[in-house]
Scaffold this motif. Structure first.
Motif, PDB file in Angstrom:
ATOM      1  N   ASN A  38      -3.101  -4.905  -0.882  1.00  0.00           N
ATOM      2  CA  ASN A  38      -2.496  -4.453   0.059  1.00  0.00           C
ATOM      3  C   ASN A  38      -1.143  -4.290  -0.533  1.00  0.00           C
ATOM      4  OD1 ASN A  38      -0.889  -3.957   2.155  1.00  0.00           O
ATOM      5  ND2 ASN A  38      -2.275  -5.215   3.727  1.00  0.00           N
ATOM      6  N   LEU A  39      -0.949  -2.934  -0.700  1.00  0.00           N
ATOM      7  CA  LEU A  39       0.245  -2.463  -1.496  1.00  0.00           C
ATOM      8  C   LEU A  39       1.558  -2.880  -0.772  1.00  0.00           C
ATOM      9  CD1 LEU A  39      -1.149   0.793  -2.868  1.00  0.00           C
ATOM     10  CD2 LEU A  39      -0.798  -1.313  -4.210  1.00  0.00           C
ATOM     11  N   SER A  40       1.550  -3.041   0.780  1.00  0.00           N
ATOM     12  CA  SER A  40       2.657  -3.036   1.395  1.00  0.00           C
ATOM     13  C   SER A  40       3.075  -4.743   1.336  1.00  0.00           C
ATOM     14  CB  SER A  40       2.389  -2.928   2.827  1.00  0.00           C
ATOM     15  OG  SER A  40       1.183  -3.844   3.353  1.00  0.00           O
ATOM     16  N   THR A  41       2.367  -5.690   0.849  1.00  0.00           N
ATOM     17  CA  THR A  41       2.569  -6.915   0.688  1.00  0.00           C
ATOM     18  C   THR A  41       3.135  -7.470  -0.652  1.00  0.00           C
ATOM     19  OG1 THR A  41       0.441  -7.760   0.323  1.00  0.00           O
ATOM     20  CG2 THR A  41       0.889  -7.364   2.621  1.00  0.00           C
ATOM     21  N   ILE A  42       3.176  -6.546  -1.588  1.00  0.00           N
ATOM     22  CA  ILE A  42       3.728  -6.990  -3.133  1.00  0.00           C
ATOM     23  C   ILE A  42       4.985  -6.424  -3.247  1.00  0.00           C
ATOM     24  CG2 ILE A  42       2.781  -6.738  -5.357  1.00  0.00           C
ATOM     25  CD1 ILE A  42       0.618  -8.067  -3.718  1.00  0.00           C
ATOM     26  N   PRO A  43       5.823  -7.430  -3.609  1.00  0.00           N
ATOM     27  CA  PRO A  43       7.148  -6.703  -4.012  1.00  0.00           C
ATOM     28  C   PRO A  43       6.865  -5.683  -4.930  1.00  0.00           C
ATOM     29  CG  PRO A  43       7.148  -9.285  -3.859  1.00  0.00           C
ATOM     30  CD  PRO A  43       5.693  -8.705  -3.845  1.00  0.00           C
ATOM     31  N   LYS A  44       7.915  -4.603  -4.693  1.00  0.00           N
ATOM     32  CA  LYS A  44       7.621  -3.507  -5.683  1.00  0.00           C
ATOM     33  C   LYS A  44       7.767  -3.793  -7.260  1.00  0.00           C
ATOM     34  CE  LYS A  44       7.560  -0.116  -2.648  1.00  0.00           C
ATOM     35  NZ  LYS A  44       7.081  -0.958  -1.264  1.00  0.00           N
ATOM     36  N   GLU A  45       8.730  -4.938  -7.486  1.00  0.00           N
ATOM     37  CA  GLU A  45       8.917  -5.045  -9.045  1.00  0.00           C
ATOM     38  C   GLU A  45       7.606  -5.777  -9.665  1.00  0.00           C
ATOM     39  OE1 GLU A  45      10.916  -8.133  -6.411  1.00  0.00           O
ATOM     40  OE2 GLU A  45      10.612  -5.992  -6.388  1.00  0.00           O
ATOM     41  N   LEU A  46       6.720  -6.303  -8.776  1.00  0.00           N
ATOM     42  CA  LEU A  46       5.799  -6.958  -9.210  1.00  0.00           C
ATOM     43  C   LEU A  46       4.211  -6.092  -9.128  1.00  0.00           C
ATOM     44  CD1 LEU A  46       5.786 -10.674  -7.661  1.00  0.00           C
ATOM     45  CD2 LEU A  46       6.447  -9.705  -9.880  1.00  0.00           C
ATOM     46  N   LEU A  47       4.318  -5.107  -8.700  1.00  0.00           N
ATOM     47  CA  LEU A  47       3.242  -4.098  -8.281  1.00  0.00           C
ATOM     48  C   LEU A  47       2.499  -3.755  -9.668  1.00  0.00           C
ATOM     49  CD1 LEU A  47       4.134  -1.617  -5.379  1.00  0.00           C
ATOM     50  CD2 LEU A  47       1.827  -3.077  -5.683  1.00  0.00           C
ATOM     51  N   ALA A  48       3.390  -3.219 -10.592  1.00  0.00           N
ATOM     52  CA  ALA A  48       2.873  -2.751 -12.021  1.00  0.00           C
ATOM     53  C   ALA A  48       1.795  -3.653 -12.428  1.00  0.00           C
ATOM     54  CB  ALA A  48       3.913  -1.966 -12.769  1.00  0.00           C
ATOM     55  N   SER A  49       2.371  -5.031 -12.657  1.00  0.00           N
ATOM     56  CA  SER A  49       1.740  -6.193 -13.196  1.00  0.00           C
ATOM     57  C   SER A  49       0.583  -6.516 -12.500  1.00  0.00           C
ATOM     58  CB  SER A  49       2.687  -7.206 -13.435  1.00  0.00           C
ATOM     59  OG  SER A  49       3.069  -7.866 -12.126  1.00  0.00           O
ATOM     60  N   GLU A  50       0.495  -6.365 -11.075  1.00  0.00           N
ATOM     61  CA  GLU A  50      -0.792  -6.716 -10.238  1.00  0.00           C
ATOM     62  C   GLU A  50      -1.731  -5.645 -10.519  1.00  0.00           C
ATOM     63  OE1 GLU A  50      -1.670  -8.750  -7.948  1.00  0.00           O
ATOM     64  OE2 GLU A  50      -0.200 -10.319  -8.731  1.00  0.00           O
ATOM     65  N   LEU A  51      -1.406  -4.480 -10.694  1.00  0.00           N
ATOM     66  CA  LEU A  51      -2.454  -3.269 -10.957  1.00  0.00           C
ATOM     67  C   LEU A  51      -2.765  -2.960 -12.234  1.00  0.00           C
ATOM     68  CD1 LEU A  51      -1.029   0.069  -8.986  1.00  0.00           C
ATOM     69  CD2 LEU A  51      -3.338  -1.370  -8.833  1.00  0.00           C
ATOM     70  N   PHE A  52      -1.889  -3.175 -13.117  1.00  0.00           N
ATOM     71  CA  PHE A  52      -2.184  -3.018 -14.668  1.00  0.00           C
ATOM     72  C   PHE A  52      -2.459  -4.066 -15.423  1.00  0.00           C
ATOM     73  CE2 PHE A  52       0.808   0.731 -13.468  1.00  0.00           C
ATOM     74  CZ  PHE A  52      -0.123   1.401 -12.808  1.00  0.00           C
ATOM     75  N   GLY A  53      -1.605  -5.128 -14.954  1.00  0.00           N
ATOM     76  CA  GLY A  53      -1.946  -6.643 -15.803  1.00  0.00           C
ATOM     77  C   GLY A  53      -1.045  -6.519 -16.786  1.00  0.00           C
ATOM     78  N   TYR A  54      -1.201  -7.638 -17.755  1.00  0.00           N
ATOM     79  CA  TYR A  54      -0.050  -7.636 -18.708  1.00  0.00           C
ATOM     80  C   TYR A  54      -0.444  -8.684 -19.909  1.00  0.00           C
ATOM     81  CZ  TYR A  54       1.225 -11.832 -16.256  1.00  0.00           C
ATOM     82  OH  TYR A  54       1.061 -13.075 -15.501  1.00  0.00           O
ATOM     83  N   ASP A  55       0.176  -8.345 -21.067  1.00  0.00           N
ATOM     84  CA  ASP A  55      -0.324  -9.290 -22.347  1.00  0.00           C
ATOM     85  C   ASP A  55       0.703 -10.184 -22.269  1.00  0.00           C
ATOM     86  OD1 ASP A  55      -2.208  -7.844 -23.012  1.00  0.00           O
ATOM     87  OD2 ASP A  55      -1.505  -6.987 -24.616  1.00  0.00           O
ATOM     88  N   GLU A  56       0.373 -11.565 -23.035  1.00  0.00           N
ATOM     89  CA  GLU A  56       1.180 -12.621 -23.109  1.00  0.00           C
ATOM     90  C   GLU A  56       2.614 -12.111 -23.791  1.00  0.00           C
ATOM     91  OE1 GLU A  56       1.472 -16.668 -25.678  1.00  0.00           O
ATOM     92  OE2 GLU A  56      -0.631 -15.757 -25.095  1.00  0.00           O
ATOM     93  N   GLY A  57       3.674 -12.535 -23.143  1.00  0.00           N
ATOM     94  CA  GLY A  57       4.975 -12.268 -23.528  1.00  0.00           C
ATOM     95  C   GLY A  57       5.550 -10.943 -23.327  1.00  0.00           C
TER      96      GLY A  57
END
Length: 264
Positions: free
Chosen positions: A12-31
């Motif tokens: 639900n994109l309306s419940t995720i803070p905008k600054e966290l959306l990219a990491s929620e969708l695309f994921g991230y590497d360590e560091g």
């Protein structure tokens, strides 16, 4: 198809803070950033590999991320934050929005190219007030699912539900039913168990020229119930104490209804 047996990943994109959306969708590497989990984290897109990604409230996704999502759908590759290695993904997208797509595009909330990419099959869900034929089925389903399978709904409550506009749609219907079930003191939900906003519209309609006067309704209910107060109260959708007040107010003797009916 094959994806129907794969994972189903909702977001639900309306419940995720905008600054966290990219990491929620695309994921991230360590560091990738301060506080990133050790070993990194797979995003929702990667988790949906082989299955389905459900994006609720699509128009809450910022336009730059809409563009990134479009590229991923076209290239079938996602690059986690902090990484330079694309990861192959194969997934389908189901998206939902409470806005009409054409209006969202015109208002700059939805990229036209992404809309065209996603709009393979479009299903419009009409508001609850426009599909009242589903109302009673939904009422029964919700009560059963929420643990109130033995609870009935009076005809008066059914009429009230049909007159109400349901601006909150099925979510509001669920909340109204759960509240009414919690406060009900009988095996039947009656009008007095409903919140004021649901009762008010019906009360205005019920007292209009198209409905019989209250006294006649009380007499008809007593006749149908052969003077039984509990049954008559259920027919009227009110509590026993309220019916007693009405009987005294109108000067009725319930005994005269115990063996005969008044004309309807």
């Amino acid at each position: 198809g094959v994806r129907s047996h794969g994972p189903f990943v909702p977001l639900n994109l309306s419940t995720i803070p905008k600054e966290l959306l990219a990491s929620e969708l695309f994921g991230y590497d360590e560091g990738a950033f301060s506080g990133a989990a050790r070993g990194g984290k797979r995003g929702k897109i990667e988790l949906a590999h082989g299955g389905t990604l459900f994006l609720d409230e699509l128009t809450d996704l910022p336009l730059d991320m809409q563009s990134a999502l479009l590229r991923i759908l076209e290239d079938k590759k996602v690059v986690p934050l902090g990484s330079d290695r694309p990861r192959t993904v194969d997934f389908r997208v189901i998206a939902a929005t409470n806005l009409k797509p054409a209006s969202a595009v015109a208002d700059g909330k939805l990229r036209l190219d992404l809309y065209y990419r996603l709009n393979v099959l479009s299903i419009e869900l009409p508001p609850l007030r426009e599909r009242l034929e589903d109302l009673l089925l939904l009422v029964r389903h919700i009560l059963d699912r929420e643990g109130f399978a033995g609870l009935m709904v009076s005809e008066v409550v059914t009429d009230a539900f049909r007159q109400y506009s349901w601006p909150g749609n099925i979510r509001e219907l669920r909340n109204v039913l759960v509240r009414a079930a919690a406060v009900s003191v009988t095996a039947t939900i009656v009008a007095e168990d409903l919140p004021a906003e649901v009762r008010s519209g019906f009360s205005a309609h019920r007292n209009g020229s198209g409905s019989p006067p209250d006294r006649i309704r009380v007499e008809q209910a007593l006749a149908e119930a052969l003077g039984n107060i509990s049954r008559a109260a259920q027919i009227l959708g009110i509590h026993r104490t309220t019916l007693h007040h009405k009987i005294r107010e109108y000067g009725l003797a319930r005994e005269r209804f115990m063996s005969s009916r008044v004309p309807s």
